[in-house]
Every structure is written in structure tokens, then in C-alpha cells.
Design an enzyme around this catalytic site. Structure first.
Site, mmCIF file in Angstrom:
data_model
loop_
_atom_site.group_PDB
_atom_site.id
_atom_site.type_symbol
_atom_site.label_atom_id
_atom_site.label_comp_id
_atom_site.label_asym_id
_atom_site.label_seq_id
_atom_site.Cartn_x
_atom_site.Cartn_y
_atom_site.Cartn_z
ATOM 1 N N SER A 61 -11.644 -1.382 0.906
ATOM 2 C CA SER A 61 -10.257 -1.737 1.195
ATOM 3 C C SER A 61 -10.108 -2.531 2.482
ATOM 4 C CB SER A 61 -9.393 -0.476 1.268
ATOM 5 O OG SER A 61 -9.961 0.429 2.157
ATOM 6 N N ASP A 108 0.850 -1.205 0.000
ATOM 7 C CA ASP A 108 0.000 0.000 0.000
ATOM 8 C C ASP A 108 0.879 1.245 0.000
ATOM 9 O OD1 ASP A 108 -2.248 1.826 0.747
ATOM 10 O OD2 ASP A 108 -3.247 -0.112 0.886
ATOM 11 N N HIS A 115 -3.841 4.988 4.292
ATOM 12 C CA HIS A 115 -4.526 3.777 3.837
ATOM 13 C C HIS A 115 -3.863 2.505 4.373
ATOM 14 C CE1 HIS A 115 -6.255 1.267 0.435
ATOM 15 N NE2 HIS A 115 -7.281 2.012 0.766
#
Lengths: 84, 529
Positions: free
Chosen positions: B275, B58, B99
């Protein structure tokens, strides 16, 4: 979409890490790493080439491939990935 | 298969634990009690992910976060965006690079340390692979990430992919495909790296079979439900999804979001988007790996199919159906929500599945016109390479490799029906896709819906246009690829729960093997006489 080309290259060459370093130094590239799969695949980058450009940089590709140790060099295409 | 809420005695002192309804759903934020990953049962059996490493591919990980530092695996981490071994997220005013840290918390946030929440596999180790935070993605960065330290990293979790704008058809390039193939064949000392992919955020405008990463056989594609079992508004649907976990996705109630770690030592209740699905699944798979470290990448997919539950998931658009061997599936949720308790119990006694074979079931090479008037129907009758070395008798994945073009790609619709009558939607309408040049070029539409079926017989491909305007198209090639085992995968498995899908599948296999044995002996008798 309009293709974009980066300053990163996949380089396939004969020899080990030492040879890769020499090839990179001789051509003005940085040998970032050996890929853990395949044979003799290396990740080169060149800080003198734009990070993204619409035209391939044939000169540097041919320059790399002139080196007897280099089998072939592929300039990396740029594309988008999104976080989900 | 439901459990009483009172049986769950899991109490943690982490402040967000009671808000992590995807771990233990007691009805928080109007959720449905009991609709969760059933991690309590796995934890009570002692499985918390010890000895398993999960890599979050990520935008980096805040490995200094007090809830992550303890489980952080620095040795297995790397930063391919900046080419150094420190995948710390780059600061932006809007915390755009949170994230990876949020995903990491869902997998490996430490338990009982009075910080944030608890990871699904709170004793597992988490590695950061920073590879999304550079101007552009390249094949070599993706390949390097996906093949990073495959003997140390067990599970790779990815919550990204091609743009989910409902008009993109894209997937892994050459090097990345090679890296994935290398990973599933040689990773984890030959047991195969496990790739977990969040299926997409494109909502009803998109189809995750157009995402080559999610629809790959080598990745376990995971979709997400919200806390009351409905679909999230951004959920895509496709036949390659194998199972589901949870995310926010429909409700304004802040507590209906996903609670996890956030940048710079903070916590959040609002990890949104699909996600979260991949790291939650990665955590469940880590629990299963602790229960049985010899599981291969295919074993993990079989366990997912056999232990995922419909539970209380409901999808207004696609109904739940059963395939030819009685396995219940849904076009969006796959085989249902992951059940960590069921998975670790089955994993403990699991014997690795038999060898996998690949068979080209048949091919149509003559161009076929596709018109708006009626559906184009193609049939391939196959013996699934029976009598040859690569005979496929029990299916795992099926691919329809298709080349087709049309005046409007988004109006195309494709369905595949198996000999046992299972109909899979290979391609749904994508109203925003106005492509009329590129089309699909040898695109491998994959379905998991025929899992366990006998592929011998006639396969039917139907392609047509959906939408108001008149369109034209041509299908140039259809090749049917069958992947699966020659011998029955469940016949040797030990059954402990006679209500389980494994018990049903094993019984089905025994009956079929018996029938075929009787048939063979009759034929040999007739030949002798």
C-alpha cells in the site's frame, strides 16, 4: 459468489437537486448526493431497507420508478474491497 | 546514473527522516545506498509539491495529526462511508483504520517540524476520501470517490482493490468506469485526473492483470521493491504495472519498514504491504506536477516510462528485457523505480504528447480449443488502421480483450508477442484459482511493455495450461486493441541528458521518420516514372 444487495440506489431522474429531494422525500428515501458525472444521476439510500440482503428489493425499485420524474432506479450490489 | 551519497546534503530535523530510506537510502537496515526515489535532487531544485492536491481514497485520515494538519485540504475531503465532510477514521481497538493516515504521511507529512517523518511531496496538500469503512463496497461509493472534486484534486491514490487471494477476477463496475473515464477526460480542467494504484498484495499466487483497477489504462499501477532492490514477498507481477516504488516486505529488521505518520498523532516504522507504493508514487507525481502543471494524465505515464530506472532492482523470477524501441522493463517492476529528480527535470521542458488514437487491430471470433498437450497459438496481422483517421503508429497501451473458459482457470497462461518481438505475460498461473464456470468474459488484459513500438505486423497470442493435471478450455474471442499516437511523441521534446531514455527514443523516432519519409518519396518517384 452469492450476490448481496444494499439499501443504496442509483436513481436517474429529470430535474435538479430540488426535484431529487422531493422524489426522495415522497418515497421515504434520503437523497445523499448528485453524482458529478453523467446527467441526473443521484445516490439515494433508504434506512428502512436492510443494509445487505441476498434478494433484490423490487418493491422499492418499482415504487421509485412509479414517480414520473424517475427514469430508472438501480439497487446497488454489495461487494468486497481489501486494503493492501 | 548513480549519485554519490556525499552529494546529498538534505538534512531535516524530523526524527524519522533518517529512517526513511525510500527517500534517501544511505544503506539503512542493510539496504543498498542510492536505491531510493531520488527526491533529494527534486527538493534541491525547489520542487516539494506546492499547489498540488493528492487525495487518499481509504479508511480516512487523522487530519488532526500535527504532521498532517498543516497540509490537510479540508475543502477537497469527504466521507462517503458516513456521508459527511469529515473523513476522520473510526476508532477500533486494533487501530484497523490507520491505513489512510499512514498513506497520507508518505505523501504530505510536513518537513522540518520535528514530528515523525517527511512526505515525498512535503509541501503538497492532502485530502481524505473515506470510502472503505462501511459494511460493503458499492459501485456508487467507488464512483463518487473517484469523481470527487476533479477540478481541485490532481492525484487520487488508492491502496486497495479486489481481494488478493489468487482466485479473484474483478474490477471497477459500470458507474466507476464512467467516473474514471470522466476523470481522465474532464478532470483537472481537461488535463485529466491522475489515478495511482498499488498493484496488489497477492504475492506469487496472484496476477495483477486480474485486478481491473490496477490493469486499467487510466490508472498508473505501481509495484514495490524493498530497501535492497529485491521483490517484496507479497509482490504480485503483471504486464500492466508501469513502475515501482518501495515498501517493507521481506526483512524482520524493523528499520527496513516504511516510516510514516500513524493514528492519533503517533508515528510508525512499520507501514507494511504494497500500500505504501501508491502514495509514494503520488508524491513523486506531485513534484512533477509542480514542475509543470500542464502535464496531462498521459504525459505523466510517458514521463514515468522515460525516467524510471532499473537502478539496482533485481527479480529472481523475471529477467529484465528490452522492448522493440530499446526501453528496458521487468514483468514485476515495470520500467523500474521512479526517479523524482529525473522526472521533474524532464517535466519542466515537456511538451504535451500528441493526440491519442484507438484502433481495433483485429479480432478472432471462432472458438479455439485449449488443451494441456500444447499451446494454442493465434495470430492477428494488422496495419494498425494505417490510412484511416485512427492510425496508431507509436504505441502506449495494448489490450488483448479475451473471452475464455476452462476446467481450471488458475492453470491458464497467456502470452502476447508484438510484431517487434516483445513478449508480454498477460496471465500467469494462479494455483489457487479453481474456477471452472466464470472464466474470463471480455477481460481486457493490458500490457505496457510495448510502449513506443510500431504495432504494424503480426501479433501472436499463446494460451496454454501450466500445472500437473490435464485441463481443457476454449477461447471464444480475442480482440486486439491498440492505443497510442499517430505522430512521434518524443521528436519535439527537448533533450538535456544525452544518456537518457528520452534521447534514445527521440533518436529512434528521428531515424524511423526519416526512413519512412525516404520510402514515401521513393514510392512517389516510382509512381511518376
Amino acid at each position: 459468489h452469492q450476490k448481496l444487495y444494499t439499501n443504496h440506489f442509483l436513481v436517474e431522474l429529470d430535474g435538479g437537486d430540488g426535484d431529487a429531494q422531493r422524489v426522495a422525500t415522497d418515497s421515504g428515501f434520503i437523497a445523499l448526493r448528485k453524482l458529478p458525472f453523467g446527467d441526473g444521476l443521484y445516490h439515494f439510500a433508504h434506512n428502512g431497507i436492510p443494509k445487505a440482503r441476498q434478494r433484490r428489493n423490487t418493491r422499492y425499485k418499482l415504487y421509485l420508478e412509479k414517480n414520473p420524474r424517475v427514469k430508472h432506479a438501480v439497487q446497488q450490489e454489495a461487494f468486497n474491497r481489501r486494503k493492501r | 546514473g548513480y549519485r554519490s551519497i556525499r552529494e546529498i546534503g538534505i538534512m531535516m530535523n524530523d526524527p524519522l527522516f533518517t529512517k526513511q530510506w525510500y527517500l534517501v537510502n544511505t544503506g539503512q537496515a542493510d539496504g543498498t545506498p542510492g536505491l531510493d526515489l531520488n527526491v533529494a535532487e527534486a527538493w534541491e531544485l525547489g520542487y516539494t509539491g506546492k499547489g498540488v492536491t493528492i487525495a487518499i481514497m481509504d479508511d480516512g485520515i487523522d487530519y488532526l495529526h500535527p504532521d498532517l494538519a498543516e497540509n490537510y485540504n479540508a475543502e477537497a475531503s469527504y466521507d462517503f462511508s458516513s456521508n459527511d465532510p469529515y473523513p476522520y477514521p473510526r476508532y477500533t481497538d486494533d487501530w484497523f483504520n490507520s491505513h489512510g493516515t499512514r498513506c497520507a504521511g508518505e505523501v504530505s507529512a510536513a518537513a522540518n517540524n520535528n514530528i515523525c517523518g517527511v512526505g515525498v511531496a512535503y509541501s503538497s496538500r492532502v485530502a481524505g476520501i473515506r470510502m472503505l469503512d462501511q459494511p460493503f463496497m458499492t459501485d456508487i461509493i467507488e464512483a463518487s470517490s473517484i469523481s470527487h472534486m476533479p477540478q481541485i484534486i490532481d492525484i487520487y491514490s488508492a491502496s486497495w482493490g479486489p481481494t488478493d487471494d489468487g482466485k479473484t477476477v474483478d474490477g471497477p463496475r459500470e458507474l466507476t468506469l464512467q467516473a474514471m473515464a470522466d476523470g481522465v477526460n474532464k478532470g483537472r480542467n481537461g488535463k485529466g485526473s491522475i489515478y495511482v494504484w498499488a498493484s496488489g498484495d497477492g504475492g506469487s499466487y496472484d496476477d495483477c492483470n486480474c485486478d481491473g483497477y490496477a490493469s486499467s489504462m487510466w490508472t498508473i499501477s505501481i509495484n514495490s521493491a524493498i530497501n535492497d532492490g529485491r521483490t517484496a514477498l507479497y509482490d504480485e507481477s503483471c504486464s500492466s504495472t508501469l513502475a515501482s516504488t518501495f515498501s517493507n516486505g521481506r526483512k524482520r529488521n524493523p528499520e527496513a519498514g516504511v516510516a510514516t505518520t500513524d493514528l492519533y498523532g503517533n508515528c510508525t516504522l512499520r507501514h507494511s504491504g504494497t500500500s505504501a507504493a501508491a502514495p509514494e508514487a503520488a508524491g513523486v507525481f506531485a513534484l512533477a506536477l509542480e514542475a509543470n502543471p500542464t502535464l496531462t494524465w498521459r504525459d505523466m505515464q510517458h514521463l514515468t516510462v522515460l525516467t524510471s530506472k532499473r537502478n539496482q532492482l533485481h527479480d529472481e523470477v523475471h529477467k529484465w528485457r528490452r522492448n522493440g524501441v530499446g526501453l528496458e522493463f521487468n514483468h514485476l517492476f515495470g520500467y523500474g523505480v521512479l526517479d523524482a529528480g529525473g522526472m521533474v527535470k524532464m517535466a519542466r521542458d515537456w511538451k504535451t504528447v500528441p493526440e491519442r488514437f484507438h484502433c481495433v487491430g483485429g479480432s478472432v471470433q471462432e472458438p479455439q480449443a485449449i488443451s494441456s498437450d500444447n499451446k494454442m497459438v493465434l495470430k492477428i496481422s494488422t496495419d494498425a488502421c494505417e490510412g484511416k483517421d485512427n492510425f496508431v503508429r507509436y504505441l502506449e497501451h495494448v489490450q488483448a480483450v479475451v473471452t475464455m473458459n476452462s476446467t481450471r482457470r488458475g492453470d491458464l497462461n497467456a502470452n502476447l508477442t508484438s510484431p517487434m518481438g516483445t513478449k508480454s505475460i498477460l496471465l500467469s498461473r494462479r494455483p489457487r484459482d479453481d474456477d471452472s464456470k466464470v472464466g474470463f468474459d471480455k477481460w481486457p488484459f493490458m500490457t505496457t511493455h510495448t510502449w513506443g513500438e510500431d504495432p504494424r505486423g503480426t501479433w501472436i497470442l499463446e494460451v496454454g495450461f501450466v500445472g500437473g493435471t490435464e485441463q481443457k478450455g476454449v477461447l471464444k474471442e480475442w480482440t486486439l486493441m491498440l492505443h497510442g499516437t499517430q505522430s512521434a511523441p518524443y521528436i519535439d521534446q527537448r533533450v538535456s541528458d544525452y544518456q537518457s531514455k528520452l534521447a534514445m527514443s527521440k533518436k529512434e523516432e528521428l531515424e524511423e521518420e526519416l526512413d519512412e519519409a525516404v520510402e514515401r518519396s521513393l514510392k512517389s518517384l516510382l509512381r511518376k516514372n
